[in-house]
Design an enzyme around this catalytic site. Sequence first.
Site, PDB file in Angstrom:
ATOM      1  N   ARG A 106       0.857  -1.183   0.000  1.00  0.00           N
ATOM      2  CA  ARG A 106       0.000   0.000   0.000  1.00  0.00           C
ATOM      3  C   ARG A 106       0.898   1.240   0.000  1.00  0.00           C
ATOM      4  NH1 ARG A 106      -3.665  -2.604  -1.635  1.00  0.00           N
ATOM      5  NH2 ARG A 106      -5.627  -3.093  -0.593  1.00  0.00           N
ATOM      6  N   HIS A 145      -1.384   0.685  -9.755  1.00  0.00           N
ATOM      7  CA  HIS A 145      -2.109  -0.221  -8.851  1.00  0.00           C
ATOM      8  C   HIS A 145      -2.757  -1.375  -9.624  1.00  0.00           C
ATOM      9  CE1 HIS A 145      -4.286  -0.545  -4.716  1.00  0.00           C
ATOM     10  NE2 HIS A 145      -4.079  -1.722  -5.244  1.00  0.00           N
TER      11      HIS A 145
HETATM   12  P1  NDP Z   1      -2.225 -11.562   4.658  1.00  0.00           P
HETATM   13  O1  NDP Z   1      -3.022 -10.933   5.736  1.00  0.00           O
HETATM   14  O2  NDP Z   1      -2.565 -12.935   4.208  1.00  0.00           O
HETATM   15  O3  NDP Z   1      -0.696 -11.588   5.086  1.00  0.00           O
HETATM   16  C1  NDP Z   1      -0.105 -10.505   5.713  1.00  0.00           C
HETATM   17  C2  NDP Z   1       1.291 -10.893   6.157  1.00  0.00           C
HETATM   18  O4  NDP Z   1       1.901  -9.749   6.776  1.00  0.00           O
HETATM   19  C3  NDP Z   1       1.277 -12.004   7.216  1.00  0.00           C
HETATM   20  O5  NDP Z   1       2.362 -12.874   7.003  1.00  0.00           O
HETATM   21  C4  NDP Z   1       1.450 -11.225   8.515  1.00  0.00           C
HETATM   22  O6  NDP Z   1       2.082 -11.942   9.546  1.00  0.00           O
HETATM   23  C5  NDP Z   1       2.359 -10.107   8.073  1.00  0.00           C
HETATM   24  N1  NDP Z   1       2.257  -8.969   8.985  1.00  0.00           N
HETATM   25  C6  NDP Z   1       1.181  -8.203   9.260  1.00  0.00           C
HETATM   26  N2  NDP Z   1       1.479  -7.272  10.174  1.00  0.00           N
HETATM   27  C7  NDP Z   1       2.789  -7.453  10.485  1.00  0.00           C
HETATM   28  C8  NDP Z   1       3.678  -6.808  11.372  1.00  0.00           C
HETATM   29  N3  NDP Z   1       3.286  -5.797  12.134  1.00  0.00           N
HETATM   30  N4  NDP Z   1       4.942  -7.269  11.444  1.00  0.00           N
HETATM   31  C9  NDP Z   1       5.349  -8.328  10.695  1.00  0.00           C
HETATM   32  N5  NDP Z   1       4.549  -8.981   9.830  1.00  0.00           N
HETATM   33  C10 NDP Z   1       3.275  -8.542   9.726  1.00  0.00           C
HETATM   34  O7  NDP Z   1      -2.237 -10.536   3.415  1.00  0.00           O
HETATM   35  P2  NDP Z   1      -2.157 -10.874   1.856  1.00  0.00           P
HETATM   36  O8  NDP Z   1      -0.941 -11.668   1.612  1.00  0.00           O
HETATM   37  O9  NDP Z   1      -3.459 -11.398   1.396  1.00  0.00           O
HETATM   38  O10 NDP Z   1      -2.019  -9.398   1.254  1.00  0.00           O
HETATM   39  C11 NDP Z   1      -1.008  -8.514   1.671  1.00  0.00           C
HETATM   40  C12 NDP Z   1      -1.269  -7.128   1.145  1.00  0.00           C
HETATM   41  O11 NDP Z   1      -0.964  -7.024  -0.232  1.00  0.00           O
HETATM   42  C13 NDP Z   1      -2.718  -6.661   1.224  1.00  0.00           C
HETATM   43  O12 NDP Z   1      -3.077  -6.247   2.507  1.00  0.00           O
HETATM   44  C14 NDP Z   1      -2.710  -5.511   0.243  1.00  0.00           C
HETATM   45  O13 NDP Z   1      -2.337  -4.321   0.912  1.00  0.00           O
HETATM   46  C15 NDP Z   1      -1.623  -5.881  -0.753  1.00  0.00           C
HETATM   47  N6  NDP Z   1      -2.188  -6.204  -2.066  1.00  0.00           N
HETATM   48  C16 NDP Z   1      -1.891  -5.406  -3.139  1.00  0.00           C
HETATM   49  C17 NDP Z   1      -2.387  -5.691  -4.394  1.00  0.00           C
HETATM   50  C18 NDP Z   1      -1.996  -4.891  -5.578  1.00  0.00           C
HETATM   51  O14 NDP Z   1      -2.515  -5.122  -6.666  1.00  0.00           O
HETATM   52  N7  NDP Z   1      -1.089  -3.941  -5.454  1.00  0.00           N
HETATM   53  C19 NDP Z   1      -3.280  -6.840  -4.613  1.00  0.00           C
HETATM   54  C20 NDP Z   1      -3.505  -7.638  -3.429  1.00  0.00           C
HETATM   55  C21 NDP Z   1      -2.989  -7.316  -2.205  1.00  0.00           C
HETATM   56  P3  NDP Z   1       1.345 -13.220  10.224  1.00  0.00           P
HETATM   57  O15 NDP Z   1       1.336 -14.271   9.147  1.00  0.00           O
HETATM   58  O16 NDP Z   1       2.231 -13.578  11.341  1.00  0.00           O
HETATM   59  O17 NDP Z   1      -0.014 -12.771  10.604  1.00  0.00           O
END
Ligand code: NDP
Length: 310
Positions: A225, A273
Amino acid sequence: VSILYYSAGDPEGRLLAKLRELLPAETILAWPERGDPAAITQAIVWLPPDDFFDGLDNLTHVLSIAAGVDNLLLHPGLSPSLPIVRLQDAGMGEKMAEYVLYGTLHAHRQMPDLLLAQRERRWAREVRTRSAAKFNVGILGAGAIGRVVAERLHANGYAVSCWSRSPKEVPGVTCYAGEAALNDFLNPLQVIVCMLPLTDATRGILNKRLFSALPVGAYVINPGRGAHLVENDLLDALDQGQLSGALLDVFATEPLPAEHAFWNHERIMITPHLAAPSPVRQSAEQIATSLRCIARNETPPGLVDRDQGY
Ligand code: NDP
Protein backbone atom coordinates in the site's frame (compact mmCIF):
# COMPACT_ATOMS: atom_id res chain seq x y z
CA VAL A 1 -33.41 -11.20 2.72
CA SER A 2 -30.91 -9.81 0.23
CA ILE A 3 -27.25 -9.05 -0.37
CA LEU A 4 -26.00 -5.62 -1.45
CA TYR A 5 -23.14 -5.29 -3.96
CA TYR A 6 -20.91 -2.34 -4.76
CA SER A 7 -17.55 -2.34 -6.52
CA ALA A 8 -15.59 0.68 -7.69
CA GLY A 9 -13.55 -1.72 -9.82
CA ASP A 10 -16.21 -3.63 -11.77
CA PRO A 11 -17.67 -1.14 -14.28
CA GLU A 12 -18.97 -3.89 -16.57
CA GLY A 13 -20.55 -5.85 -13.72
CA ARG A 14 -18.57 -9.02 -14.50
CA LEU A 15 -18.03 -10.02 -10.88
CA LEU A 16 -21.65 -9.23 -10.06
CA ALA A 17 -22.84 -11.43 -12.95
CA LYS A 18 -20.58 -14.28 -11.81
CA LEU A 19 -21.87 -14.03 -8.23
CA ARG A 20 -25.48 -14.14 -9.44
CA GLU A 21 -24.63 -17.19 -11.54
CA LEU A 22 -22.99 -18.98 -8.57
CA LEU A 23 -25.73 -18.02 -6.11
CA PRO A 24 -28.98 -18.33 -8.09
CA ALA A 25 -31.12 -18.60 -4.95
CA GLU A 26 -29.85 -15.29 -3.51
CA THR A 27 -31.13 -11.81 -4.26
CA ILE A 28 -28.03 -9.74 -4.97
CA LEU A 29 -28.86 -6.06 -5.38
CA ALA A 30 -26.49 -3.67 -7.13
CA TRP A 31 -26.13 -0.38 -5.25
CA PRO A 32 -27.78 2.20 -5.47
CA GLU A 33 -30.73 -0.21 -5.74
CA ARG A 34 -31.33 -1.37 -2.15
CA GLY A 35 -34.96 -2.48 -1.86
CA ASP A 36 -35.73 -2.65 1.86
CA PRO A 37 -32.40 -1.81 3.57
CA ALA A 38 -33.51 -3.72 6.69
CA ALA A 39 -33.67 -6.91 4.62
CA ILE A 40 -30.01 -6.68 3.57
CA THR A 41 -27.93 -9.14 5.61
CA GLN A 42 -24.55 -9.10 3.80
CA ALA A 43 -22.64 -6.58 1.72
CA ILE A 44 -20.01 -7.33 -0.92
CA VAL A 45 -17.82 -4.28 -1.49
CA TRP A 46 -14.75 -2.61 -2.91
CA LEU A 47 -14.38 1.11 -2.05
CA PRO A 48 -18.06 1.75 -1.23
CA PRO A 49 -19.31 5.36 -1.07
CA ASP A 50 -19.55 7.11 2.31
CA ASP A 51 -23.33 6.65 2.63
CA PHE A 52 -23.24 2.98 1.56
CA PHE A 53 -23.90 1.54 5.04
CA ASP A 54 -26.67 4.03 5.96
CA GLY A 55 -29.76 2.15 7.13
CA LEU A 56 -28.15 -1.30 6.73
CA ASP A 57 -28.99 -2.16 10.33
CA ASN A 58 -29.23 -5.93 9.90
CA LEU A 59 -25.89 -6.66 8.27
CA THR A 60 -24.14 -9.72 9.69
CA HIS A 61 -20.95 -9.52 7.54
CA VAL A 62 -19.17 -7.36 5.00
CA LEU A 63 -17.29 -9.24 2.29
CA SER A 64 -14.33 -7.40 0.80
CA ILE A 65 -13.58 -7.86 -2.91
CA ALA A 66 -9.90 -7.38 -2.06
CA ALA A 67 -7.15 -8.85 0.09
CA GLY A 68 -6.37 -5.58 1.86
CA VAL A 69 -9.10 -4.10 4.07
CA ASP A 70 -7.31 -0.91 5.16
CA ASN A 71 -9.69 1.29 3.12
CA LEU A 72 -12.75 -0.51 4.42
CA LEU A 73 -11.63 -0.19 8.05
CA LEU A 74 -11.42 3.59 7.56
CA HIS A 75 -14.94 3.79 6.10
CA PRO A 76 -16.91 6.36 8.14
CA GLY A 77 -20.13 4.32 8.03
CA LEU A 78 -18.76 0.91 8.99
CA SER A 79 -19.82 -0.37 12.42
CA PRO A 80 -16.74 -1.17 14.56
CA SER A 81 -18.11 -4.57 15.52
CA LEU A 82 -19.21 -5.81 12.09
CA PRO A 83 -17.25 -8.91 10.94
CA ILE A 84 -15.26 -8.39 7.73
CA VAL A 85 -14.32 -11.22 5.40
CA ARG A 86 -11.51 -10.64 2.88
CA LEU A 87 -10.21 -12.45 -0.17
CA GLN A 88 -7.34 -14.86 0.48
CA ASP A 89 -5.10 -15.27 -2.54
CA ALA A 90 -7.99 -16.00 -4.96
CA GLY A 91 -5.47 -16.03 -7.82
CA MET A 92 -3.86 -12.75 -6.78
CA GLY A 93 -0.76 -14.53 -5.51
CA GLU A 94 0.14 -15.76 -8.98
CA LYS A 95 -0.31 -12.32 -10.53
CA MET A 96 1.67 -10.73 -7.73
CA ALA A 97 4.43 -13.31 -8.12
CA GLU A 98 4.81 -12.32 -11.80
CA TYR A 99 4.99 -8.66 -10.86
CA VAL A 100 7.61 -9.19 -8.16
CA LEU A 101 9.60 -11.57 -10.36
CA TYR A 102 9.67 -8.87 -13.04
CA GLY A 103 10.95 -6.29 -10.55
CA THR A 104 13.48 -8.73 -9.15
CA LEU A 105 14.87 -9.52 -12.61
CA HIS A 106 15.03 -5.80 -13.36
CA ALA A 107 17.11 -5.23 -10.24
CA HIS A 108 19.15 -8.43 -10.54
CA ARG A 109 20.16 -7.77 -14.16
CA GLN A 110 21.09 -4.17 -13.17
CA MET A 111 18.53 -2.65 -15.53
CA PRO A 112 18.35 0.68 -13.63
CA ASP A 113 22.06 1.26 -14.41
CA LEU A 114 21.84 -0.16 -17.92
CA LEU A 115 18.87 2.01 -18.86
CA LEU A 116 20.73 5.09 -17.64
CA ALA A 117 23.78 4.04 -19.66
CA GLN A 118 21.57 3.62 -22.72
CA ARG A 119 20.28 7.16 -22.35
CA GLU A 120 23.88 8.34 -22.36
CA ARG A 121 24.71 6.10 -25.39
CA ARG A 122 27.27 4.43 -23.12
CA TRP A 123 28.35 0.81 -23.79
CA ALA A 124 28.33 -0.18 -20.08
CA ARG A 125 30.22 -3.49 -20.26
CA GLU A 126 31.49 -2.95 -16.72
CA VAL A 127 28.07 -3.82 -15.26
CA ARG A 128 28.28 -7.17 -13.46
CA THR A 129 25.47 -9.54 -12.44
CA ARG A 130 25.81 -12.00 -9.58
CA SER A 131 24.18 -15.43 -9.77
CA ALA A 132 20.52 -15.63 -8.73
CA ALA A 133 21.47 -18.02 -5.90
CA LYS A 134 23.54 -15.20 -4.36
CA PHE A 135 20.95 -12.52 -4.99
CA ASN A 136 18.95 -12.03 -1.79
CA VAL A 137 15.30 -11.10 -2.09
CA GLY A 138 13.32 -10.46 1.10
CA ILE A 139 9.56 -10.24 1.44
CA LEU A 140 7.95 -8.28 4.23
CA GLY A 141 4.84 -10.37 4.91
CA ALA A 142 4.37 -14.09 4.37
CA GLY A 143 0.60 -14.26 4.16
CA ALA A 144 -1.75 -15.56 1.50
CA ILE A 145 -0.02 -13.59 -1.27
CA GLY A 146 3.49 -13.10 0.15
CA ARG A 147 3.95 -16.83 0.45
CA VAL A 148 3.11 -17.45 -3.22
CA VAL A 149 5.54 -14.69 -4.18
CA ALA A 150 8.29 -16.25 -2.05
CA GLU A 151 7.73 -19.69 -3.58
CA ARG A 152 7.88 -18.32 -7.13
CA LEU A 153 11.11 -16.41 -6.49
CA HIS A 154 12.65 -19.50 -4.91
CA ALA A 155 11.58 -21.59 -7.92
CA ASN A 156 13.45 -19.08 -10.08
CA GLY A 157 16.66 -19.68 -8.21
CA TYR A 158 16.76 -16.60 -5.96
CA ALA A 159 17.88 -16.64 -2.32
CA VAL A 160 14.56 -15.79 -0.71
CA SER A 161 13.63 -14.81 2.82
CA CYS A 162 10.46 -13.51 4.38
CA TRP A 163 9.47 -11.68 7.54
CA SER A 164 6.14 -11.94 9.35
CA ARG A 165 4.62 -11.41 12.77
CA SER A 166 4.30 -15.08 13.65
CA PRO A 167 6.85 -17.78 12.70
CA LYS A 168 6.36 -19.46 9.31
CA GLU A 169 7.73 -22.39 7.37
CA VAL A 170 8.05 -22.03 3.61
CA PRO A 171 10.14 -24.72 1.85
CA GLY A 172 13.41 -23.27 0.55
CA VAL A 173 12.74 -19.87 2.08
CA THR A 174 14.45 -18.45 5.19
CA CYS A 175 11.71 -17.21 7.51
CA TYR A 176 12.12 -14.48 10.13
CA ALA A 177 9.44 -13.35 12.58
CA GLY A 178 8.90 -10.36 14.83
CA GLU A 179 10.44 -6.93 15.38
CA ALA A 180 13.57 -8.35 16.99
CA ALA A 181 14.46 -10.28 13.81
CA LEU A 182 13.86 -7.40 11.39
CA ASN A 183 17.46 -6.19 11.13
CA ASP A 184 18.86 -9.68 10.59
CA PHE A 185 16.29 -10.13 7.84
CA LEU A 186 17.13 -6.80 6.18
CA ASN A 187 20.94 -6.83 6.36
CA PRO A 188 21.72 -9.12 3.36
CA LEU A 189 18.90 -8.06 0.99
CA GLN A 190 19.51 -6.83 -2.55
CA VAL A 191 15.74 -6.52 -3.06
CA ILE A 192 13.08 -5.74 -0.47
CA VAL A 193 9.42 -6.40 -1.33
CA CYS A 194 6.53 -5.08 0.75
CA MET A 195 3.67 -7.60 0.91
CA LEU A 196 2.29 -6.41 4.24
CA PRO A 197 -1.24 -5.28 4.99
CA LEU A 198 -1.52 -1.59 5.89
CA THR A 199 -2.08 -1.34 9.65
CA ASP A 200 -1.01 1.02 12.44
CA ALA A 201 2.02 -1.24 12.94
CA THR A 202 3.13 -1.22 9.28
CA ARG A 203 2.31 2.34 8.15
CA GLY A 204 5.54 4.05 7.05
CA ILE A 205 7.63 0.90 7.48
CA LEU A 206 9.51 1.61 4.22
CA ASN A 207 11.44 4.50 5.72
CA LYS A 208 14.95 5.90 6.16
CA ARG A 209 15.75 3.56 9.04
CA LEU A 210 14.76 0.46 7.07
CA PHE A 211 16.60 1.62 3.94
CA SER A 212 19.80 2.21 5.92
CA ALA A 213 19.66 -1.38 7.26
CA LEU A 214 19.89 -2.67 3.65
CA PRO A 215 23.17 -3.04 1.76
CA VAL A 216 24.13 -0.04 -0.42
CA GLY A 217 22.40 -0.28 -3.80
CA ALA A 218 19.38 -2.32 -2.69
CA TYR A 219 16.17 -2.15 -4.72
CA VAL A 220 12.62 -1.61 -3.40
CA ILE A 221 9.43 -3.19 -4.75
CA ASN A 222 6.20 -1.93 -3.20
CA PRO A 223 2.95 -3.50 -4.30
CA GLY A 224 1.61 -3.35 -0.70
CA ARG A 225 0.00 0.00 0.00
CA GLY A 226 1.18 3.54 -0.71
CA ALA A 227 1.18 4.49 2.98
CA HIS A 228 3.79 1.81 3.72
CA LEU A 229 6.32 4.09 2.05
CA VAL A 230 7.68 7.38 3.36
CA GLU A 231 8.02 8.97 -0.07
CA ASN A 232 10.65 11.59 0.80
CA ASP A 233 12.81 8.96 2.51
CA LEU A 234 12.77 6.96 -0.73
CA LEU A 235 13.77 9.99 -2.81
CA ASP A 236 16.59 10.82 -0.36
CA ALA A 237 17.87 7.22 -0.32
CA LEU A 238 17.88 7.12 -4.15
CA ASP A 239 19.65 10.48 -4.41
CA GLN A 240 22.27 9.36 -1.88
CA GLY A 241 22.84 6.05 -3.69
CA GLN A 242 21.74 4.00 -0.68
CA LEU A 243 19.08 2.51 -2.98
CA SER A 244 19.53 1.78 -6.70
CA GLY A 245 15.88 1.95 -7.72
CA ALA A 246 12.26 1.22 -6.95
CA LEU A 247 9.26 -0.39 -8.59
CA LEU A 248 6.07 1.05 -7.09
CA ASP A 249 2.48 -0.03 -7.73
CA VAL A 250 0.69 1.81 -4.95
CA PHE A 251 0.81 5.40 -3.74
CA ALA A 252 -0.31 7.61 -0.88
CA THR A 253 -2.57 9.40 -3.38
CA GLU A 254 -4.02 7.41 -6.28
CA PRO A 255 -4.06 8.17 -9.14
CA LEU A 256 -0.54 9.53 -8.64
CA PRO A 257 -0.83 13.34 -9.08
CA ALA A 258 0.59 14.65 -12.37
CA GLU A 259 3.12 16.90 -10.61
CA HIS A 260 4.52 14.10 -8.39
CA ALA A 261 8.32 13.67 -8.33
CA PHE A 262 8.02 9.90 -8.92
CA TRP A 263 6.78 10.25 -12.52
CA ASN A 264 10.07 11.53 -13.91
CA HIS A 265 12.56 10.00 -11.51
CA GLU A 266 15.11 8.08 -13.55
CA ARG A 267 15.39 5.28 -10.95
CA ILE A 268 11.68 4.81 -10.23
CA MET A 269 9.27 2.70 -12.27
CA ILE A 270 5.61 3.10 -11.50
CA THR A 271 2.55 1.03 -12.34
CA PRO A 272 -1.05 2.15 -11.68
CA HIS A 273 -2.11 -0.22 -8.85
CA LEU A 274 -2.48 -3.23 -11.11
CA ALA A 275 0.10 -5.65 -9.73
CA ALA A 276 -2.60 -8.17 -8.81
CA PRO A 277 -6.23 -7.29 -9.56
CA SER A 278 -8.78 -9.68 -8.02
CA PRO A 279 -9.55 -12.33 -10.69
CA VAL A 280 -13.31 -12.47 -11.36
CA ARG A 281 -14.00 -16.21 -11.26
CA GLN A 282 -11.82 -17.06 -8.26
CA SER A 283 -13.01 -14.02 -6.31
CA ALA A 284 -16.65 -14.87 -6.99
CA GLU A 285 -16.11 -18.50 -5.98
CA GLN A 286 -14.43 -17.49 -2.74
CA ILE A 287 -17.14 -14.96 -1.89
CA ALA A 288 -19.85 -17.54 -2.68
CA THR A 289 -18.11 -20.07 -0.39
CA SER A 290 -17.99 -17.48 2.39
CA LEU A 291 -21.68 -16.64 1.98
CA ARG A 292 -22.57 -20.34 2.18
CA CYS A 293 -20.50 -20.65 5.40
CA ILE A 294 -22.27 -17.64 6.86
CA ALA A 295 -25.66 -19.15 5.95
CA ARG A 296 -24.66 -22.31 7.87
CA ASN A 297 -23.51 -20.21 10.84
CA GLU A 298 -19.90 -21.29 10.25
CA THR A 299 -16.90 -18.99 10.42
CA PRO A 300 -15.98 -18.04 6.85
CA PRO A 301 -12.32 -18.31 5.78
CA GLY A 302 -10.57 -14.92 5.60
CA LEU A 303 -12.27 -13.40 8.63
CA VAL A 304 -10.38 -10.20 9.48
CA ASP A 305 -8.98 -9.67 12.97
CA ARG A 306 -10.25 -6.15 13.51
CA ASP A 307 -7.90 -5.56 16.46
CA GLN A 308 -4.84 -6.41 14.35
CA GLY A 309 -6.28 -4.57 11.33
CA TYR A 310 -5.82 -7.42 8.83
P1 NDP B 1 -2.22 -11.56 4.66
O1 NDP B 1 -3.02 -10.93 5.74
O2 NDP B 1 -2.57 -12.93 4.21
O3 NDP B 1 -0.70 -11.59 5.09
C1 NDP B 1 -0.11 -10.51 5.71
C2 NDP B 1 1.29 -10.89 6.16
O4 NDP B 1 1.90 -9.75 6.78
C3 NDP B 1 1.28 -12.00 7.22
O5 NDP B 1 2.36 -12.87 7.00
C4 NDP B 1 1.45 -11.23 8.51
O6 NDP B 1 2.08 -11.94 9.55
C5 NDP B 1 2.36 -10.11 8.07
N1 NDP B 1 2.26 -8.97 8.98
C6 NDP B 1 1.18 -8.20 9.26
N2 NDP B 1 1.48 -7.27 10.17
C7 NDP B 1 2.79 -7.45 10.48
C8 NDP B 1 3.68 -6.81 11.37
N3 NDP B 1 3.29 -5.80 12.13
N4 NDP B 1 4.94 -7.27 11.44
C9 NDP B 1 5.35 -8.33 10.69
N5 NDP B 1 4.55 -8.98 9.83
C10 NDP B 1 3.28 -8.54 9.73
O7 NDP B 1 -2.24 -10.54 3.42
P2 NDP B 1 -2.16 -10.87 1.86
O8 NDP B 1 -0.94 -11.67 1.61
O9 NDP B 1 -3.46 -11.40 1.40
O10 NDP B 1 -2.02 -9.40 1.25
C11 NDP B 1 -1.01 -8.51 1.67
C12 NDP B 1 -1.27 -7.13 1.14
O11 NDP B 1 -0.96 -7.02 -0.23
C13 NDP B 1 -2.72 -6.66 1.22
O12 NDP B 1 -3.08 -6.25 2.51
C14 NDP B 1 -2.71 -5.51 0.24
O13 NDP B 1 -2.34 -4.32 0.91
C15 NDP B 1 -1.62 -5.88 -0.75
N6 NDP B 1 -2.19 -6.20 -2.07
C16 NDP B 1 -1.89 -5.41 -3.14
C17 NDP B 1 -2.39 -5.69 -4.39
C18 NDP B 1 -2.00 -4.89 -5.58
O14 NDP B 1 -2.51 -5.12 -6.67
N7 NDP B 1 -1.09 -3.94 -5.45
C19 NDP B 1 -3.28 -6.84 -4.61
C20 NDP B 1 -3.50 -7.64 -3.43
C21 NDP B 1 -2.99 -7.32 -2.21
P3 NDP B 1 1.35 -13.22 10.22
O15 NDP B 1 1.34 -14.27 9.15
O16 NDP B 1 2.23 -13.58 11.34
O17 NDP B 1 -0.01 -12.77 10.60
